[in-house]
Design a protein around this motif. Structure first.
Motif, PDB file in Angstrom:
ATOM      1  N   SER A 159       0.848  -1.134  -0.047  1.00 21.71           N
ATOM      2  CA  SER A 159       0.055   0.023  -0.056  1.00 21.71           C
ATOM      3  C   SER A 159       0.808   1.274  -0.118  1.00 21.71           C
ATOM      4  O   SER A 159       0.443   2.084  -0.764  1.00 21.71           O
ATOM      5  CB  SER A 159      -1.066  -0.050   1.170  1.00 21.71           C
ATOM      6  N   ALA A 160       1.939   1.235   0.698  1.00 20.87           N
ATOM      7  CA  ALA A 160       2.866   2.431   0.800  1.00 20.87           C
ATOM      8  C   ALA A 160       3.758   2.774  -0.645  1.00 20.87           C
ATOM      9  O   ALA A 160       3.577   3.880  -0.848  1.00 20.87           O
ATOM     10  CB  ALA A 160       3.829   2.114   1.933  1.00 20.87           C
ATOM     11  N   TRP A 209       0.553   4.075  -3.111  1.00 20.86           N
ATOM     12  CA  TRP A 209      -0.174   5.228  -2.819  1.00 20.86           C
ATOM     13  C   TRP A 209       0.321   6.422  -3.402  1.00 20.86           C
ATOM     14  O   TRP A 209      -0.468   7.163  -3.900  1.00 20.86           O
ATOM     15  CB  TRP A 209       0.068   5.366  -1.273  1.00 20.86           C
ATOM     16  N   PRO A 210       1.676   6.591  -3.474  1.00 17.45           N
ATOM     17  CA  PRO A 210       1.982   7.929  -4.253  1.00 17.45           C
ATOM     18  C   PRO A 210       1.679   7.920  -5.889  1.00 17.45           C
ATOM     19  O   PRO A 210       1.540   9.029  -6.474  1.00 17.45           O
ATOM     20  CB  PRO A 210       3.583   8.050  -4.276  1.00 17.45           C
ATOM     21  N   PHE A 211       1.346   6.671  -6.352  1.00 13.82           N
ATOM     22  CA  PHE A 211       0.906   6.534  -7.733  1.00 13.82           C
ATOM     23  C   PHE A 211      -0.384   6.469  -8.031  1.00 13.82           C
ATOM     24  O   PHE A 211      -0.894   5.832  -9.267  1.00 13.82           O
ATOM     25  CB  PHE A 211       1.779   5.448  -8.389  1.00 13.82           C
ATOM     26  N   LEU A 212      -1.223   6.795  -7.029  1.00 17.08           N
ATOM     27  CA  LEU A 212      -2.694   6.364  -7.417  1.00 17.08           C
ATOM     28  C   LEU A 212      -3.407   7.182  -8.305  1.00 17.08           C
ATOM     29  O   LEU A 212      -4.084   6.522  -9.341  1.00 17.08           O
ATOM     30  CB  LEU A 212      -3.559   6.731  -5.963  1.00 17.08           C
ATOM     31  N   HIS A 213      -2.952   8.588  -8.609  1.00 18.61           N
ATOM     32  CA  HIS A 213      -3.483   9.247  -9.754  1.00 18.61           C
ATOM     33  C   HIS A 213      -2.982   8.776 -11.052  1.00 18.61           C
ATOM     34  O   HIS A 213      -3.867   8.481 -11.926  1.00 18.61           O
ATOM     35  CB  HIS A 213      -2.850  10.850  -9.626  1.00 18.61           C
ATOM     36  N   THR A 215      -9.371   9.206  -7.369  1.00 19.89           N
ATOM     37  CA  THR A 215      -8.101   9.162  -6.442  1.00 19.89           C
ATOM     38  C   THR A 215      -8.418   9.367  -4.889  1.00 19.89           C
ATOM     39  O   THR A 215      -7.660   8.909  -4.012  1.00 19.89           O
ATOM     40  CB  THR A 215      -7.400  10.318  -7.101  1.00 19.89           C
ATOM     41  N   GLN A 237      -7.192   7.152  -1.619  1.00 20.55           N
ATOM     42  CA  GLN A 237      -6.380   7.773  -0.899  1.00 20.55           C
ATOM     43  C   GLN A 237      -6.823   7.348   0.760  1.00 20.55           C
ATOM     44  O   GLN A 237      -6.011   7.391   1.883  1.00 20.55           O
ATOM     45  CB  GLN A 237      -6.268   9.407  -0.859  1.00 20.55           C
TER      46      GLN A 237
END
Length: 452
Positions: A91-92, A95-99, A116, A120
């Motif tokens: 998940s970590a 998370w920064p690449f969700l968009h 998004t 989040q």
């Protein structure tokens, strides 16, 4: 095992469908489409948890089958720790690449921003899902399908109560649906740990040495099982990307179909989960004579259930579309699925049961091959051709058609494997030590050694 598993699974997925229903009442099609894109992405993390749960259930059931409760508890505790850490790290990373990931699936504009935001909130709770699902694997490995059902039922009931309160009562809309999901997962962990730790005492928290010892047999089964489970979200991601070409209405229809499938065919999903521990315990106890009858009975249940569910979907297809307020392309897709594509679960069900046998009899590599074949060769060309010639409905038709050949092939190969295992040794009482290693090039071999 199947009946209680069905109740738990259908409760979860029914609440998921209600979640989408509540969102659809807000009258904003971008919200429903955002749920569809989010569900496709969440499917990846949940699939990792499902794969590791398969390994947990297989190893706990084998240990109990050969009479070693200590090994079963050691594996239960190690599995919880491994699964929680793995999903937290995953998940970590994501998370920064969700968009960009959601954009890759085809989400754009307001739909992309909404999806998004939803992810989040929900994604950090993936480790909770892992722990909750692991406890269900421990209890199903022990044959306690009822308490395993309580884990998923509690989560479903919590979400059913919290969804309307947070979405409408507090006016949180999509954020309310996300928060409800997280809170329901917390309750899932509490109920699951109570059953696995307090009631069954099948969770012995590991020290570093025990964790290392447990990791090898766990990952030998777990990694192929995860690879197998990841095939489905990969295939679904491609379908979502193709559907997105036809607009948010089509994506909303696909999202609704994604909720209909587990509600309508939850019994088939539960059946594959029930078959695994039964095969595992009999395999560990050397009752090879029972393996073939378990497979035959499972397929008969699959055939009877899918035909009945398909008939009901076809009869009530208009009412189902009305329930979700579906119009235009969304309505067309829902009705097409109910009338035609739902029948493909005859073959998907066969594939699910075959995979359960492969994973629990020491041949997880075969389930990986067949699932990835279904997700690639059985999905991409059929969906592409369908989209090119018949539009959004062709995408759904191609997605359904690809399951036929791989369901049949997996079934044939599965019976060959079961027959080989059954012929290897005569029926008899459990022997000391682990079951004999398989001779397949995809054999796990040491997967059944547990902590011996």
């Amino acid at each position: 095992m199947t009946a209680t598993g069905s109740i738990g699974l259908i409760a979860i997925f029914l609440v998921d469908a209600l979640n989408l229903f509540y969102i659809s009442l807000l009258g904003v099609k971008e919200l429903a489409a955002a749920i569809g894109f989010s569900a496709t992405l969440m499917f990846f993390t949940v699939s990792v948890a499902i794969g590791f749960t398969i390994a947990t259930s297989a190893l706990v059931s084998r240990a109990l089958g050969r009479g070693s409760r200590e090994d079963a508890a050691a594996m239960g505790g190690a599995a919880i720790v491994i699964m929680a850490l793995t999903l937290a790290v995953l998940s970590a990373i994501v998370w920064p690449f969700l968009h960009p990931l959601l954009a890759l699936l085809g989400a754009t504009g307001q739909t992309l921003e909404l999806a998004t935001r939803f992810m989040q909130i929900v994604l950090p709770s993936s480790a909770l899902v892992a722990v909750g699902m692991c406890t269900t694997g421990i209890m199903r490995g022990a044959g306690d399908a009822r308490r395993s059902m309580y884990v998923t039922l509690s989560s479903g009931f919590a979400a059913a109560i919290l969804d309307p309160i947070l979405i409408f009562g507090f006016g949180l809309g999509l954020d309310g649906a996300a928060i409800s999901t997280v809170l329901a997962r917390v309750l899932m962990v509490v109920v699951g740990l109570h059953g696995a730790m307090v009631v069954h005492r099948l969770v012995a928290w590991p020290n570093l040495a025990r964790l290392r010892n447990a990791a090898r047999p766990f990952f030998v089964i777990g990694l192929p099982a995860v690879a197998t489970q990841l095939a489905t979200p990969v295939g679904n991601a491609y379908v979502t990307a193709e559907i997105a070409r036809f607009g948010d209405d089509a994506v909303a229809g696909w999202a609704i179909i994604g909720r209909l499938v587990p509600v309508a065919f939850g019994v088939i999903f539960a059946l594959s989960g029930a078959v695994g521990p039964i095969l595992g315990q009999n395999y560990g106890a050397r009752r090879y004579d029972r393996l073939m009858s378990v497979m035959r009975d499972s397929l008969l249940v699959t055939l009877a259930y899918v035909i009945a569910a398909w008939a009901l979907l076809a009869i009530f297809r208009h009412q189902i579309a009305d329930l979700f307020g579906a119009t235009a392309a969304a309505r067309d897709l829902i009705e097409f699925f109910c009338l035609f594509a739902a029948g493909s679960f005859l073959f998907n069900g066969a594939l699910f049961v075959a995979n359960a046998a492969f994973n629990n009899l020491g041949y997880p590599g075969y389930s990986t091959i067949f699932n990835w074949g279904r997700a690639t060769l059985g999905t991409i060309p059929f969906v592409w051709i369908g989209a090119h010639h018949y539009g959004a409905s062709g995408v759904i038709g191609g997605w359904a058609l690809g399951s036929v050949m791989f369901g049949i092939a997996a079934l044939i190969w599965c019976f060959r494997i079961v027959r080989d295992v059954a012929d290897r040794a005569p029926p008899g009482p459990p022997l000391p030590g682990p079951p004999p290693a398989s001779h397949s090039p995809f054999s796990t071999g040491k997967a059944s050694t547990m902590l011996d």
